[in-house]
Scaffold this motif. Sequence first.
Motif, PDB file in Angstrom:
ATOM      1  N   HIS A  52      -4.212 -10.347  -1.031  1.00 49.94           N
ATOM      2  CA  HIS A  52      -4.859 -10.406   0.282  1.00 49.94           C
ATOM      3  C   HIS A  52      -5.394  -9.033   0.661  1.00 49.94           C
ATOM      4  CE1 HIS A  52      -1.983 -13.983   1.236  1.00 49.94           C
ATOM      5  NE2 HIS A  52      -3.065 -14.375   0.587  1.00 49.94           N
ATOM      6  N   CYS A  53      -6.691  -8.951   0.838  1.00 49.11           N
ATOM      7  CA  CYS A  53      -7.324  -7.691   1.249  1.00 49.11           C
ATOM      8  C   CYS A  53      -7.941  -7.885   2.629  1.00 49.11           C
ATOM      9  CB  CYS A  53      -8.402  -7.285   0.243  1.00 49.11           C
ATOM     10  SG  CYS A  53      -9.270  -5.754   0.672  1.00 49.11           S
ATOM     11  N   CYS A  54      -7.532  -7.077   3.582  1.00 50.45           N
ATOM     12  CA  CYS A  54      -8.038  -7.213   4.945  1.00 50.45           C
ATOM     13  C   CYS A  54      -9.535  -6.890   4.984  1.00 50.45           C
ATOM     14  CB  CYS A  54      -7.289  -6.282   5.891  1.00 50.45           C
ATOM     15  SG  CYS A  54      -7.940  -6.296   7.580  1.00 50.45           S
ATOM     16  N   THR A  55     -10.290  -7.815   5.586  1.00 52.54           N
ATOM     17  CA  THR A  55     -11.735  -7.588   5.733  1.00 52.54           C
ATOM     18  C   THR A  55     -12.154  -7.710   7.195  1.00 52.54           C
ATOM     19  OG1 THR A  55     -12.213  -9.938   5.285  1.00 52.54           O
ATOM     20  CG2 THR A  55     -12.256  -8.407   3.408  1.00 52.54           C
ATOM     21  N   SER A  56     -11.224  -7.435   8.116  1.00 53.01           N
ATOM     22  CA  SER A  56     -11.571  -7.424   9.531  1.00 53.01           C
ATOM     23  C   SER A  56     -12.198  -6.085   9.911  1.00 53.01           C
ATOM     24  CB  SER A  56     -10.335  -7.701  10.385  1.00 53.01           C
ATOM     25  OG  SER A  56     -10.049  -9.091  10.386  1.00 53.01           O
ATOM     26  N   VAL A  64      -8.388 -12.401  -2.281  1.00 51.87           N
ATOM     27  CA  VAL A  64      -8.859 -13.137  -1.105  1.00 51.87           C
ATOM     28  C   VAL A  64      -9.135 -12.165   0.033  1.00 51.87           C
ATOM     29  CG1 VAL A  64      -8.374 -14.996   0.522  1.00 51.87           C
ATOM     30  CG2 VAL A  64      -7.396 -15.079  -1.790  1.00 51.87           C
ATOM     31  N   GLY A  65     -10.333 -12.212   0.562  1.00 55.01           N
ATOM     32  CA  GLY A  65     -10.632 -11.435   1.767  1.00 55.01           C
ATOM     33  C   GLY A  65     -10.058 -12.168   2.966  1.00 55.01           C
ATOM     34  N   VAL A  66      -9.123 -11.539   3.657  1.00 52.47           N
ATOM     35  CA  VAL A  66      -8.420 -12.194   4.762  1.00 52.47           C
ATOM     36  C   VAL A  66      -8.687 -11.471   6.074  1.00 52.47           C
ATOM     37  CG1 VAL A  66      -6.599 -13.078   3.262  1.00 52.47           C
ATOM     38  CG2 VAL A  66      -6.315 -10.834   4.340  1.00 52.47           C
ATOM     39  N   GLY A  67      -8.142 -12.025   7.142  1.00 55.44           N
ATOM     40  CA  GLY A  67      -8.276 -11.410   8.453  1.00 55.44           C
ATOM     41  C   GLY A  67      -7.239 -10.323   8.679  1.00 55.44           C
ATOM     42  N   CYS A  68      -7.101  -9.937   9.932  1.00 55.81           N
ATOM     43  CA  CYS A  68      -6.263  -8.793  10.293  1.00 55.81           C
ATOM     44  C   CYS A  68      -4.787  -9.037   9.989  1.00 55.81           C
ATOM     45  CB  CYS A  68      -6.443  -8.505  11.784  1.00 55.81           C
ATOM     46  SG  CYS A  68      -5.458  -7.128  12.388  1.00 55.81           S
ATOM     47  N   MET A  69      -4.161  -8.065   9.322  1.00 56.62           N
ATOM     48  CA  MET A  69      -2.734  -8.125   9.039  1.00 56.62           C
ATOM     49  C   MET A  69      -1.900  -7.468  10.133  1.00 56.62           C
ATOM     50  SD  MET A  69      -2.681  -7.320   4.959  1.00 56.62           S
ATOM     51  CE  MET A  69      -3.810  -8.111   3.831  1.00 56.62           C
ATOM     52  N   GLY A  70      -2.556  -6.761  11.026  1.00 60.82           N
ATOM     53  CA  GLY A  70      -1.851  -6.213  12.178  1.00 60.82           C
ATOM     54  C   GLY A  70      -1.631  -4.721  12.174  1.00 60.82           C
ATOM     55  N   PHE A  71      -1.304  -4.146  11.005  1.00 59.67           N
ATOM     56  CA  PHE A  71      -0.957  -2.722  10.960  1.00 59.67           C
ATOM     57  C   PHE A  71      -2.233  -1.896  10.855  1.00 59.67           C
ATOM     58  CE2 PHE A  71       2.774  -0.011   9.147  1.00 59.67           C
ATOM     59  CZ  PHE A  71       2.782   0.715  10.314  1.00 59.67           C
ATOM     60  N   CYS A  72      -3.060  -1.969  11.899  1.00 64.79           N
ATOM     61  CA  CYS A  72      -4.430  -1.462  11.843  1.00 64.79           C
ATOM     62  C   CYS A  72      -4.524   0.041  11.588  1.00 64.79           C
ATOM     63  CB  CYS A  72      -5.156  -1.815  13.141  1.00 64.79           C
ATOM     64  SG  CYS A  72      -5.083  -3.578  13.548  1.00 64.79           S
TER      65      CYS A  72
END
Length: 539
Positions: free
Chosen positions: A23-27, A58-66
């Motif tokens: 999972h790679c954050c793309t937000s 997979v390009g995913v949304g925000c994981m939170g630890f911005c």
Amino acid sequence: MDITELLEIAEKERSHQKPIRVHCCTSTGCRAANSLSVKKNLEGAVKDVGLSDRVQVVGVGCMGFCGNGPLVEIDPQEKLYERVTPNDAASIIEAINGGIATAPEGDLKHPFFARQLRIVRENSGKIDPESIDEYIAVGGYQPLYKVIHDMTPAEVVDEITRSGLRGRGGAGYPTGLKWATVAKMPPGQKYIVCNGDEGDPGAFMDRSVLESDPHKVLEGMAIAGYAVGASEGYIYVRAEYPLAIERLETAIKQAKKLGILGSQIFYSAFDFKINIRIGAGAFVCGEETALISSIEGGRGNPRPRPPYPAQEGLWGCPTLINNVETFANIAAIVREGGDWYASIGTEKSKGTKVFALTGKIRNNGLIEVPMGITLREIVAEMGGGIPDGEVKAVQTGGPSGGCIPASLLDTPVDYESLSNLGSMMGSGGMVVMDKETSMVEVARFYMEFCRGETCGKCIPCRAGTVQMYHTLTKILKGEANQTDLERLQALCDMVKHTSLCGLGQSAPNPVISTLRYFPEEYTTLIKPDVLNGKVAVSH
């Protein structure tokens, strides 16, 4: 589409997913730190190492630890990598087979993650936000099917009422009561409006939800439409959120293609379509009646209430307005039941709340926590405290909220407790300040913001915010006296009690709270009053 077809899509998607998902954050936040290049290099490394048969990027949304992005998580190995650069990608893939990654490794057992309870953000960082199949694979749109085929509109309203969910965009009006009001209006044209005009400085909760899990919001709106008898909905999003808008457009097209939005949804008599309206970024358009005016094509000016939007809203029709986070709770409530949701949180504040934890804090980003958790648990444990120093205050509720001193950090986070302290939940901004922060400067900052965002329709807000800003500036320059301080307090009271809408009524809150909890910061800056050559002592 019927339930069998829906379940077939879910099963097909799950069968196509590889055993290991990267999972790679793309937000937006991680994109700003070059996460798209990280994702591209991860995909290339999977091919180079020969793991394409069992590893999927997979390009995913925000994981939170911005604050530590770009983030990459390996599922199901429960490995998290922080501040990943494109050059780290190859080593991360090699680490799946026992190699050593060059990127810093995070700790998923850290309180920042472990203390969270995710309902709104249950899919964020886990699924591809641009894939309706992935949303369906985790149970998406099954709650919508359930309400259409197994529940009456009244039963849906009762379920939401029993959950105790309160609106997540401001003062916490009971969601079930608002839905019931619209449902009881005479049959005819009704509208659902999702308020995505998130304008608080330091707040990015709604943007993240829209970017990370847009179908969750669409499903919540459709369920609301069925419950109150509405056939059309609008999502109002500010233009500063281009990625959220892009993913919403994609999600709506996908749902239409499958027959989940549009006419005769799930082979029923229920029709529901959703439109997007892009706002120009006026903070006042977060207020319901101003937002309605903007959707209609007019200037975003609020109007007196009553009539309330539930009675006479968009184009004069009954209109249900909730914000992004409120709608994102709905599918889970239908799926698990209102009693389940009501078991979380406090007696009067049920469920969870998403906060944007920012400011002088070690761990900043998005968190979702159960109502009733204390500010100290959020700031000290989850946020890790201030890197070099002590907490001085926590500001909640954005320009409409207040500054809470460190001595009150054991206050539980719920609607009533924050209100009693002179602050509010608001949409969920939470800014941490250290000992070096001037609270008078903070008050002036928020007043400058409100001064610039007032629509100018009513005199108390239009003129009062300007005068409060000038008085605060005068105090900071050391040119004010006790009379100016008293005038500032009188202005706060006047603007709070005579303004037309919530913007003006809440604009003085940062000033009032800093005067209440940090009076010495004001008194040390003012000059003594001099009358007839004598110093006038104020008590």
